[in-house]
Design a protein around this motif. Structure first.
Motif, short mmCIF file in Angstrom:
data_model
loop_
_atom_site.label_atom_id
_atom_site.label_comp_id
_atom_site.label_asym_id
_atom_site.label_seq_id
_atom_site.Cartn_x
_atom_site.Cartn_y
_atom_site.Cartn_z
N ASN A 12 -27.27 60.24 9.86
CA ASN A 12 -27.27 58.78 10.06
C ASN A 12 -26.60 58.44 11.39
OD1 ASN A 12 -27.28 56.03 9.93
ND2 ASN A 12 -25.92 55.86 8.16
N ILE A 13 -27.42 58.25 12.44
CA ILE A 13 -26.87 57.96 13.77
C ILE A 13 -26.90 56.46 14.08
CG2 ILE A 13 -27.32 60.25 14.70
CD1 ILE A 13 -29.82 59.03 16.06
N ARG A 14 -27.06 55.64 13.05
CA ARG A 14 -26.95 54.19 13.28
C ARG A 14 -25.49 53.80 13.50
NH1 ARG A 14 -31.71 51.57 12.84
NH2 ARG A 14 -33.38 52.64 11.74
N HIS A 15 -24.59 54.71 13.15
CA HIS A 15 -23.17 54.57 13.49
C HIS A 15 -22.82 55.63 14.53
CE1 HIS A 15 -22.73 51.97 9.99
NE2 HIS A 15 -23.22 52.93 9.23
N LEU A 16 -21.78 55.39 15.33
CA LEU A 16 -21.30 56.39 16.28
C LEU A 16 -20.67 57.52 15.48
CD1 LEU A 16 -20.72 57.20 19.23
CD2 LEU A 16 -18.53 56.01 19.02
N THR A 17 -21.34 58.66 15.47
CA THR A 17 -20.97 59.75 14.55
C THR A 17 -20.58 61.00 15.30
OG1 THR A 17 -22.49 58.88 12.87
CG2 THR A 17 -21.83 61.18 12.66
N LEU A 18 -19.44 61.56 14.94
CA LEU A 18 -19.01 62.84 15.47
C LEU A 18 -19.80 63.93 14.78
CD1 LEU A 18 -17.03 64.59 17.15
CD2 LEU A 18 -15.50 64.54 15.17
N LYS A 19 -20.49 64.74 15.57
CA LYS A 19 -21.28 65.83 14.98
C LYS A 19 -20.38 66.70 14.13
CE LYS A 19 -24.97 68.50 14.58
NZ LYS A 19 -25.48 69.28 15.72
N GLY A 20 -20.82 66.96 12.90
CA GLY A 20 -20.06 67.82 12.01
C GLY A 20 -19.26 67.10 10.95
N SER A 21 -19.19 65.76 11.04
CA SER A 21 -18.42 65.02 10.03
C SER A 21 -18.99 65.25 8.65
CB SER A 21 -18.43 63.52 10.36
OG SER A 21 -17.70 63.26 11.54
N GLY A 22 -20.31 65.44 8.58
CA GLY A 22 -20.95 65.69 7.29
C GLY A 22 -21.34 67.14 7.11
N SER A 23 -20.72 68.04 7.89
CA SER A 23 -21.04 69.47 7.76
C SER A 23 -19.80 70.31 8.09
CB SER A 23 -22.24 69.84 8.66
OG SER A 23 -22.00 69.47 10.01
N PHE A 24 -19.73 70.86 9.30
CA PHE A 24 -18.71 71.88 9.55
C PHE A 24 -17.28 71.34 9.61
CE2 PHE A 24 -20.65 70.81 13.67
CZ PHE A 24 -19.55 70.49 14.45
#
Length: 378
Positions: free
Chosen positions: A314-326
């Motif tokens: 969900n990139i409709r918000h400014l998202t740090l890669k990995g917040s929902g994974s690593f």
């Protein structure tokens, strides 16, 4: 079959010889015209742009990014306008298919995926991802607003698009290098931006975005108290204008509180932020980190599992890669370690590392566990 839509590239530049070639090279087979507004280059920027067939217009800089961009929009003749910066490039595979994606589209505005690299090296696992309004139909009233951190007047042109979810995201990636250390140091962006933002701050009736951008600038140099001050002022400003504060304000607020070690200040307020934006995985990650720091390991594990269920898409918000994974797996490892469940901790760290091989924290954690085990056995 309808003809391919004509696309105009619009950019503003100044002394960009070190990066402009890479940018234009990524677009040369996509766009039909390149409109470059030069605000006073003294290097080879203009010559490089012209070598790609760009039309370069000299423009007197007036401390206003929106005005400079709007000057370029007036020169564009394409059906669609793509706006970019010199420190960006479009993914090569994506540029080949963009025109086909636009064919027969009835919409007037599209988001694309902007990948903001940070740190010393290009690493998509250490980047912020967001959908950004970079492609819009020409001639229907789109203009840029705000002298710095300029944005499109979407609400004015398309008032029915009251929520971001109504704007389609095209599977197109633009890589932004401007926040990497080598760029921020060379161009002294911080000093320039602070000066312009403070000038705007003095204006009566200014947008609450100004306080947010000030907070963001101070955050980059890790002045956490100033960051917290201005992000709170921004949130208050949006509320006083009867507007819902954008999600990235809460991301900045709670990441700052965690960086300051102000866990009691972050709890239980983070729950109210999540209630406003329940689909924002970064906020859930921060909630889990707060639980972890409070040594509430079971609650933290439950929260990190929820992050894993949400994922990173969900990139409709400014998202740090990995917040929902690593990142979530790494913090699960910390929780297990805190509970004395070393085997589970190792598995969590290894899972995190398998998802992002360059992510250092799980590597360090596994090395520390290995050293501790050897010391115990000797």
């Amino acid at each position: 079959m309808s003809e391919s839509p004509k696309i105009s590239l619009c950019m503003i530049v100044k002394n960009e010889e070190e990066c402009i070639r890479k940018c234009l090279d990524s677009l040369k087979n996509l766009v039909d015209e390149m409109i470059i507004v030069d605000t006073g280059s003294t290097d080879q920027t203009i010559e490089i742009c012209e070598s790609f067939g760009a039309t370069v217009y000299a423009y007197e800089w007036r401390d206003n990014f929106a005005e400079a961009r709007n000057f370029g929009l007036e020169k564009a003749t394409g059906e669609w306008i793509l706006w970019m910066d010199a420190d960006e490039e479009m993914d090569g595979e994506d540029s080949v298919r963009l025109k086909e994606l636009l064919r027969n589209k009835e919409e007037s505005l599209f988001y694309i995926q902007l990948i903001n690299y940070v740190g010393d090296e290009k690493n998509e696992d250490d980047a912020f991802h967001i959908a950004h309004s970079r492609l819009f139909r020409n001639g229907i009233g789109f203009r840029f607003q705000f002298p710095i951190h300029e944005t499109l007047n979407v609400e004015e042109v398309l008032p029915t698009l009251t929520e971001d979810r109504h704007i389609q995201i095209l599977p197109i990636r633009i890589y932004h290098y401007g926040y990497m250390n080598e760029f921020t140091g060379r161009k002294k962006k911080f000093e320039r931006n602070i000066q312009l933002l403070m000038k705007e701050l003095d204006k009566e009736g200014h947008s609450p975005w100004i306080e947010y951008h000030l907070a963001s600038e101070f955050s980059r140099i890790q002045e956490h108290e100033k960051t917290f001050k201005f992000v709170n002022l921004s949130i208050i400003g949006f509320i006083e204008n009867s507007m819902l504060p954008p999600s990235l304000l809460y991301k900045l607020k709670y990441s700052t509180l965690i960086s300051m070690g102000s866990i009691e200040g972050a709890w239980p307020g983070i729950k109210k932020a999540i209630a406003l934006y329940p689909d924002y995985v970064d906020l859930h990650l921060y909630k889990g980190i707060i639980h972890y720091l409070k040594k509430e390991y079971k609650q933290a594990l439950k929260t990190f599992d929820h992050c894993l269920e949400m994922g990173d898409d969900n990139i409709r918000h400014l998202t740090l890669k990995g917040s929902g994974s690593f990142h979530a797996w790494y913090y699960k490892g910390l929780c297990y370690e805190g509970m004395g469940q070393i085997d589970e901790a190792k598995t969590a760290y290894q899972t995190s590392l398998s998802m992002a091989g360059k992510y250092e924290p799980p590597k360090v954690a596994l090395e520390n566990l290995s050293e501790a085990s050897q010391e115990t056995n000797t």
